[in-house]
Enzyme design. Structure first.
Site, PDB file in Angstrom:
ATOM      1  N   GLY A  65      -2.183   2.214 -38.088  1.00  0.00           N
ATOM      2  CA  GLY A  65      -0.992   3.049 -38.592  1.00  0.00           C
ATOM      3  C   GLY A  65      -1.246   3.217 -40.182  1.00  0.00           C
ATOM      4  O   GLY A  65      -0.416   3.019 -41.184  1.00  0.00           O
TER       5      GLY A  65
ATOM      6  N   ARG B  57      -0.223   7.173 -43.419  1.00  0.00           N
ATOM      7  CA  ARG B  57       0.529   7.499 -44.594  1.00  0.00           C
ATOM      8  C   ARG B  57       1.436   6.328 -44.979  1.00  0.00           C
ATOM      9  O   ARG B  57       1.009   5.290 -44.350  1.00  0.00           O
ATOM     10  CB  ARG B  57       1.694   8.618 -44.028  1.00  0.00           C
ATOM     11  CG  ARG B  57       2.427   8.264 -42.904  1.00  0.00           C
ATOM     12  CD  ARG B  57       3.344   9.179 -42.409  1.00  0.00           C
ATOM     13  NE  ARG B  57       4.333   8.496 -41.327  1.00  0.00           N
ATOM     14  CZ  ARG B  57       4.249   9.011 -40.030  1.00  0.00           C
ATOM     15  NH1 ARG B  57       3.246  10.091 -39.828  1.00  0.00           N
ATOM     16  NH2 ARG B  57       4.893   8.499 -39.117  1.00  0.00           N
TER      17      ARG B  57
ATOM     18  N   VAL C 293      -1.496   1.859 -31.035  1.00  0.00           N
ATOM     19  CA  VAL C 293      -1.583   0.514 -30.876  1.00  0.00           C
ATOM     20  C   VAL C 293      -0.797  -0.131 -29.597  1.00  0.00           C
ATOM     21  O   VAL C 293      -0.957  -1.487 -29.560  1.00  0.00           O
ATOM     22  CB  VAL C 293      -0.778  -0.174 -32.269  1.00  0.00           C
ATOM     23  CG1 VAL C 293      -1.680   0.253 -33.405  1.00  0.00           C
ATOM     24  CG2 VAL C 293       0.654   0.317 -32.367  1.00  0.00           C
TER      25      VAL C 293
ATOM     26  N   ASN D 130      -0.168  -3.022 -39.329  1.00  0.00           N
ATOM     27  CA  ASN D 130       1.099  -2.266 -40.116  1.00  0.00           C
ATOM     28  C   ASN D 130       1.566  -1.295 -39.169  1.00  0.00           C
ATOM     29  O   ASN D 130       2.962  -0.863 -39.625  1.00  0.00           O
ATOM     30  CB  ASN D 130       0.235  -1.634 -41.221  1.00  0.00           C
ATOM     31  CG  ASN D 130       0.899  -0.789 -42.042  1.00  0.00           C
ATOM     32  OD1 ASN D 130       1.880  -1.078 -42.636  1.00  0.00           O
ATOM     33  ND2 ASN D 130       0.896   0.555 -41.563  1.00  0.00           N
TER      34      ASN D 130
ATOM     35  N   SER E  68       8.902  -7.436 -42.054  1.00  0.00           N
ATOM     36  CA  SER E  68      10.082  -6.653 -43.022  1.00  0.00           C
ATOM     37  C   SER E  68      11.088  -7.849 -43.211  1.00  0.00           C
ATOM     38  O   SER E  68      11.109  -9.096 -42.787  1.00  0.00           O
ATOM     39  CB  SER E  68      10.528  -5.942 -42.048  1.00  0.00           C
ATOM     40  OG  SER E  68      12.071  -5.345 -42.789  1.00  0.00           O
TER      41      SER E  68
ATOM     42  N   TYR F 160      14.788  -2.956 -34.012  1.00  0.00           N
ATOM     43  CA  TYR F 160      13.661  -3.259 -35.098  1.00  0.00           C
ATOM     44  C   TYR F 160      13.801  -4.716 -35.519  1.00  0.00           C
ATOM     45  O   TYR F 160      12.778  -5.451 -35.601  1.00  0.00           O
ATOM     46  CB  TYR F 160      14.181  -2.422 -36.394  1.00  0.00           C
ATOM     47  CG  TYR F 160      13.322  -2.291 -37.348  1.00  0.00           C
ATOM     48  CD1 TYR F 160      11.806  -1.597 -37.200  1.00  0.00           C
ATOM     49  CD2 TYR F 160      13.426  -2.889 -38.549  1.00  0.00           C
ATOM     50  CE1 TYR F 160      10.943  -1.562 -38.417  1.00  0.00           C
ATOM     51  CE2 TYR F 160      12.490  -2.914 -39.711  1.00  0.00           C
ATOM     52  CZ  TYR F 160      11.295  -2.061 -39.674  1.00  0.00           C
ATOM     53  OH  TYR F 160      10.531  -2.097 -40.502  1.00  0.00           O
TER      54      TYR F 160
ATOM     55  N   ALA G  17      14.634  -7.294 -33.964  1.00  0.00           N
ATOM     56  CA  ALA G  17      14.114  -8.054 -32.685  1.00  0.00           C
ATOM     57  C   ALA G  17      12.557  -7.990 -32.719  1.00  0.00           C
ATOM     58  O   ALA G  17      11.772  -8.959 -32.811  1.00  0.00           O
ATOM     59  CB  ALA G  17      14.595  -7.382 -31.526  1.00  0.00           C
TER      60      ALA G  17
ATOM     61  N   LYS H  69      10.632  -7.245 -35.533  1.00  0.00           N
ATOM     62  CA  LYS H  69      10.089  -8.088 -36.613  1.00  0.00           C
ATOM     63  C   LYS H  69      10.371  -9.410 -37.008  1.00  0.00           C
ATOM     64  O   LYS H  69       9.579 -10.213 -37.480  1.00  0.00           O
ATOM     65  CB  LYS H  69      10.770  -7.080 -38.105  1.00  0.00           C
ATOM     66  CG  LYS H  69      10.290  -5.804 -38.111  1.00  0.00           C
ATOM     67  CD  LYS H  69       8.841  -5.532 -38.200  1.00  0.00           C
ATOM     68  CE  LYS H  69       8.347  -4.200 -38.386  1.00  0.00           C
ATOM     69  NZ  LYS H  69       6.947  -4.083 -38.538  1.00  0.00           N
TER      70      LYS H  69
HETATM   71  N1  LIG Z   1       9.354   1.713 -44.913  1.00  0.00           N
HETATM   72  C1  LIG Z   1      10.123   0.646 -45.187  1.00  0.00           C
HETATM   73  O1  LIG Z   1      11.241   0.446 -45.621  1.00  0.00           O
HETATM   74  C2  LIG Z   1       9.482  -0.592 -44.520  1.00  0.00           C
HETATM   75  C3  LIG Z   1      10.106  -1.907 -45.045  1.00  0.00           C
HETATM   76  C4  LIG Z   1       9.593  -3.107 -44.323  1.00  0.00           C
HETATM   77  C5  LIG Z   1       8.613  -3.132 -43.311  1.00  0.00           C
HETATM   78  N2  LIG Z   1       7.998  -1.926 -43.143  1.00  0.00           N
HETATM   79  C6  LIG Z   1       6.928  -2.034 -42.129  1.00  0.00           C
HETATM   80  O2  LIG Z   1       5.650  -1.260 -42.766  1.00  0.00           O
HETATM   81  C7  LIG Z   1       5.038  -0.697 -41.872  1.00  0.00           C
HETATM   82  C8  LIG Z   1       4.688   0.646 -42.152  1.00  0.00           C
HETATM   83  O3  LIG Z   1       5.660   1.393 -42.482  1.00  0.00           O
HETATM   84  P1  LIG Z   1       5.822   2.706 -43.285  1.00  0.00           P
HETATM   85  O4  LIG Z   1       7.112   2.712 -43.619  1.00  0.00           O
HETATM   86  O5  LIG Z   1       4.680   2.982 -43.978  1.00  0.00           O
HETATM   87  O6  LIG Z   1       5.682   3.801 -41.887  1.00  0.00           O
HETATM   88  P2  LIG Z   1       5.407   5.300 -41.649  1.00  0.00           P
HETATM   89  O7  LIG Z   1       5.287   5.794 -43.386  1.00  0.00           O
HETATM   90  O8  LIG Z   1       6.310   5.927 -40.904  1.00  0.00           O
HETATM   91  O9  LIG Z   1       3.728   5.322 -41.251  1.00  0.00           O
HETATM   92  C9  LIG Z   1       3.625   4.613 -40.264  1.00  0.00           C
HETATM   93  C10 LIG Z   1       2.067   4.866 -39.682  1.00  0.00           C
HETATM   94  O10 LIG Z   1       1.723   4.322 -38.563  1.00  0.00           O
HETATM   95  C11 LIG Z   1       1.406   5.154 -37.613  1.00  0.00           C
HETATM   96  N3  LIG Z   1       1.802   5.088 -36.296  1.00  0.00           N
HETATM   97  C12 LIG Z   1       2.990   5.003 -35.793  1.00  0.00           C
HETATM   98  N4  LIG Z   1       3.067   4.729 -34.466  1.00  0.00           N
HETATM   99  C13 LIG Z   1       1.763   4.472 -33.920  1.00  0.00           C
HETATM  100  C14 LIG Z   1       1.253   3.974 -32.800  1.00  0.00           C
HETATM  101  N5  LIG Z   1       1.783   3.630 -31.778  1.00  0.00           N
HETATM  102  N6  LIG Z   1      -0.559   3.631 -33.083  1.00  0.00           N
HETATM  103  C15 LIG Z   1      -0.863   3.909 -33.939  1.00  0.00           C
HETATM  104  N7  LIG Z   1      -0.459   4.433 -35.066  1.00  0.00           N
HETATM  105  C16 LIG Z   1       1.063   4.615 -35.247  1.00  0.00           C
HETATM  106  C17 LIG Z   1       1.705   6.771 -38.107  1.00  0.00           C
HETATM  107  O11 LIG Z   1       0.882   7.441 -37.753  1.00  0.00           O
HETATM  108  P3  LIG Z   1       1.076   8.498 -36.584  1.00  0.00           P
HETATM  109  O12 LIG Z   1       2.664   8.981 -36.444  1.00  0.00           O
HETATM  110  O13 LIG Z   1       0.115   9.620 -36.697  1.00  0.00           O
HETATM  111  O14 LIG Z   1       0.462   7.743 -35.219  1.00  0.00           O
HETATM  112  C18 LIG Z   1       1.869   6.237 -39.740  1.00  0.00           C
HETATM  113  O15 LIG Z   1       0.269   6.213 -39.838  1.00  0.00           O
HETATM  114  C19 LIG Z   1       5.754  -0.812 -40.557  1.00  0.00           C
HETATM  115  O16 LIG Z   1       5.414  -1.864 -39.671  1.00  0.00           O
HETATM  116  C20 LIG Z   1       7.097  -1.032 -41.068  1.00  0.00           C
HETATM  117  O17 LIG Z   1       7.906  -1.753 -39.880  1.00  0.00           O
HETATM  118  C21 LIG Z   1       8.408  -0.753 -43.785  1.00  0.00           C
END
Ligand SMILES: NC(=O)c1ccc[n+]([C@@H]2O[C@H](COP(=O)([O-])OP(=O)(O)OC[C@H]3O[C@@H](n4cnc5c(N)ncnc54)[C@H](OP(=O)(O)O)[C@@H]3O)[C@@H](O)[C@H]2O)c1
Length: 231
Positions: A9, A12, A62, A88, A140, A153, A155, A157
């Site tokens: 992932g 972005r 994934v 990720n 997270s 979410y 559950a 994490k």
């Molecule tokens: N943002 C927050 O506040 C935050 C806080 C704590 C933890 N996190 C964690 O950090 C991680 C990244 O989050 P983010 O905020 O950077 O999210 P994001 O900006 O929405 O990016 C998610 C990425 O994952 C890819 N993706 C989604 N579903 C997928 C799948 N089934 N297979 C392969 N790729 C997939 C998306 O691309 P496509 O859509 O093209 O597949 C994208 O590249 C996540 O695990 C999230 O739970 C985020």
């Protein structure tokens, strides 16, 4: 450092910022997501930060065991090894459990928890053969402290933390290191769907989280360590 770093992932948000951080540090990166257009766009961005031959971009889901197998195989064919796996890819829904549909629940658990399981299962034998490796699972802050409106979410994490520490125990003695990184709210697409009432100063930049992930990948702490990331 010329390691091969696979980041799920990574087109972005935190994943892309993390790929940029490792690339700038001299590592080779394997990026992928579900959508080819997103992957191409991300590769274009990364090429401005490091040598194109250090970037390998793929597409895959994934949640799919065959994709996990295929992506690991393609990475090995291309770069010959995997030194760091960063699980990720993640999605979220912002609703209480009564309003969560079964499909939505499955999508969140399959992406956030089953995905890391599928990739760890493929990568462990590779790292054991190599005599070492680092796995970093992105959980997270909501993986240790639950919040109303995030049932599925949370559950997933909380599960990632359990998976991390169980695999750390299982691989003790194999030269492997398994960590979880627990960011607080980060300014990405994932967060933009939530109605969390956060002050701008509380929200982290993806680049800040990426620096912490890069620092964790030095592997200096005990396997099973959780790295909380706050402002
Ligand atoms: N943002 C927050 O506040 C935050 C806080 C704590 C933890 N996190 C964690 O950090 C991680 C990244 O989050 P983010 O905020 O950077 O999210 P994001 O900006 O929405 O990016 C998610 C990425 O994952 C890819 N993706 C989604 N579903 C997928 C799948 N089934 N297979 C392969 N790729 C997939 C998306 O691309 P496509 O859509 O093209 O597949 C994208 O590249 C996540 O695990 C999230 O739970 C985020």
């Amino acid at each position: 450092m010329n390691r091969v770093v696979m980041i799920t992932g990574s087109t972005r948000g935190i994943g892309l910022a993390t790929a940029a951080e490792f690339l700038k540090g001299g590592d080779r990166v394997v990026i992928f997501c579900r959508h080819r257009g997103h992957a191409l766009h991300a590769k274009k961005h990364l090429v401005s930060l490091g040598p194109w031959e250090n970037i390998f971009s793929l597409t895959g889901d994934v949640r799919n065991a065959d994709d996990a197998k295929k992506i690991v195989r393609q990475c090995l064919k291309h770069f010959g090894r995997i030194d760091v796996l960063i699980n990720n890819a993640g999605i979220a829904a912002y609703k209480p459990v009564e309003e969560t549909g079964e499909r939505e629940w499955d999508d969140i658990i399959d992406t956030n928890l089953k995905g890391p399981f599928l990739f760890i299962r493929q990568v462990l034998p590779v790292m054991k053969r190599q005599g070492g490796g680092i796995i970093i699972n992105i959980s997270s802050a909501l993986g240790v402290t639950a919040e109303a409106g995030f049932s599925a979410y949370c559950a997933s994490k909380f599960g990632v933390i359990g998976l991390t520490q169980a695999v750390a125990d299982e691989t003790a003695g194999d030269g492997l290191i398994v960590y979880a990184v627990l960011p607080w709210a980060v300014n990405t697409t994932l967060l933009s769907g939530s109605d969390l009432d956060l002050a701008p100063s509380e929200i982290l930049a993806p680049e800040y989280v990426a620096e912490k992930i890069f620092a964790a990948a030095r592997g200096k702490r005990k396997s099973g360590t959780l790295f909380e990331v706050y402002s």
